[in-house]
Design a protein around this motif. Sequence first.
Motif, short mmCIF file in Angstrom:
data_model
loop_
_atom_site.label_atom_id
_atom_site.label_comp_id
_atom_site.label_asym_id
_atom_site.label_seq_id
_atom_site.Cartn_x
_atom_site.Cartn_y
_atom_site.Cartn_z
N HIS A 70 0.82 -1.22 0.00
CA HIS A 70 0.00 0.00 0.00
C HIS A 70 0.85 1.27 0.00
CE1 HIS A 70 -3.21 2.84 0.66
NE2 HIS A 70 -2.53 3.37 1.66
N HIS A 72 1.12 5.60 -1.95
CA HIS A 72 0.67 6.66 -2.87
C HIS A 72 1.97 7.22 -3.47
CE1 HIS A 72 -3.09 6.28 -0.58
NE2 HIS A 72 -2.32 6.31 0.50
N HIS A 219 -8.74 2.14 2.33
CA HIS A 219 -8.35 2.46 3.71
C HIS A 219 -9.54 2.10 4.59
CE1 HIS A 219 -5.97 5.49 1.32
NE2 HIS A 219 -5.01 5.07 2.12
N HIS A 255 -4.72 -0.64 6.83
CA HIS A 255 -4.59 -0.10 8.21
C HIS A 255 -5.27 -0.97 9.27
CE1 HIS A 255 -2.51 3.28 6.61
NE2 HIS A 255 -3.57 3.80 6.03
N ASP A 306 2.59 3.06 3.03
CA ASP A 306 1.74 4.22 2.83
C ASP A 306 2.56 5.26 2.05
OD1 ASP A 306 -0.68 5.49 2.91
OD2 ASP A 306 -0.84 5.61 5.08
ZN ZN Z 1 -2.84 5.34 2.32
#
Ligand code: ZN
Length: 442
Positions: A70, A72, A219, A255, A306
């Motif tokens: 995961h 970005h 998420h 998460h 993340d």
């Molecule tokens: Zn994220």
Amino acid sequence: MLTQVDALLHARWIVPVDDKQSILEHHSIAIHQGKILDILPTDQIHQCYSSKHDQNLENQLLMPGLINAHGHAAMSLFRGLADDLELMTWLQEHIWPAESKWVSPDFVRDGTRLAIAEMLRSGTTCFSDMYFYPDIAAETVTELNMRAQICCPILDFPTPWAKDADEGIHKALKVNAAQRHNPLVKIAFGPHAPYTVSDEPLRKLASLQEELQIPIQMHLHETAFEVTEAEKQGLRPIARLEQLGILGPHFQAVHVTQANTEDLLTLARYDVKVVHCPESNLKLASGFCPVDKMQKAGITVALGTDGAASNNDLDLFGEMQTAAQLAKAVAGDAAAVPAFEAIRMATLNGAIALGIDDITGSLVKGKAADIIAIDMSRLETLPVYNPISQLVYTRMADKVKHVWVNGKILVRDGILTQIDTEKLKQQARQWGEKIRAGDSHD
Ligand SMILES: [Zn+2]
């Protein structure tokens, strides 16, 4: 009769990440046409295979490339823009305004390149991305020969990429059609979070998932605030998603720092995969994912960094160490998430979560040659009693020497083979100057 192969790698150790938790000593890997053809003791391999690319990796350890489940990627250009804030303040007052001002196809292309360079250099060969302009991210991944799952962002409100959820879904289907035959890229739906996507689009995604077999990453239960706010409307987010019929083995929940017994039973019942991002959760004070309880409930837990704006690096070895240590503190048990389990979370479990474990995630015959070589001869890694312990509990990202994806070498002796590092640094500096100047004019 010797079989000619593309490359032979001779290593001091190989950690294939199998059920036996094997550590092979003095073994070699034969690579041909991007795949692992064989793994044999080094003193036997030359009886079967020969290659013009015969590499002696003395004092090095080979293992599967890491899978960052995961992130970005393009947010690397926002690294250090806003720190020391809790999630909603960080998002609403800093990240979302910066995104609406700066995110463009060029931003995504340059930011994704920066992220890929950082990930490759620290041993990651596959990542999951959730960001705007996923078509540009997919292009960048393909151009650099990396492997990725690209999640198309879906939100109710306008973003730089789509005006609402319907347009997001429509565009996601187009990206999926364009990438269907790309062996390196798999497209997923990325509904951002329960508090940014309403019931109707989620129902639509559930039926499209069934029809087209497109995975979904979201998420979920990131903070206690998210869960208590949802409870005021009647249902905890996991219960709401169950009602909407969207949960299943294809669902990747990112998460999950808040989970009561019922939540865990639901996740286990639907074989939902969890992506744990311990450093982001720690930095945003979001809470602690109960990894030990999840594993005992039979839930597959993968690892992610993340985005670099909430971490602030993309070092999955660091994440492995944090995950192993944090799990022990949370469970009050030093035996929680032992070293091998942390390695499995960062490799095979990542592949299972993304639905690509038939292709990558471990070193076995027939899988892609997504391999990393680690230098175990440095001061901080000696002596080597148990290489698995070293991989998790000492600093490792800077010991990654070589990286192969699909049999192609992308890092050689610590240097990126396909990316001009100086040019990339120059671009990152230019974005930084532009964003800083733009911010101060507000
Ligand atoms: Zn994220």
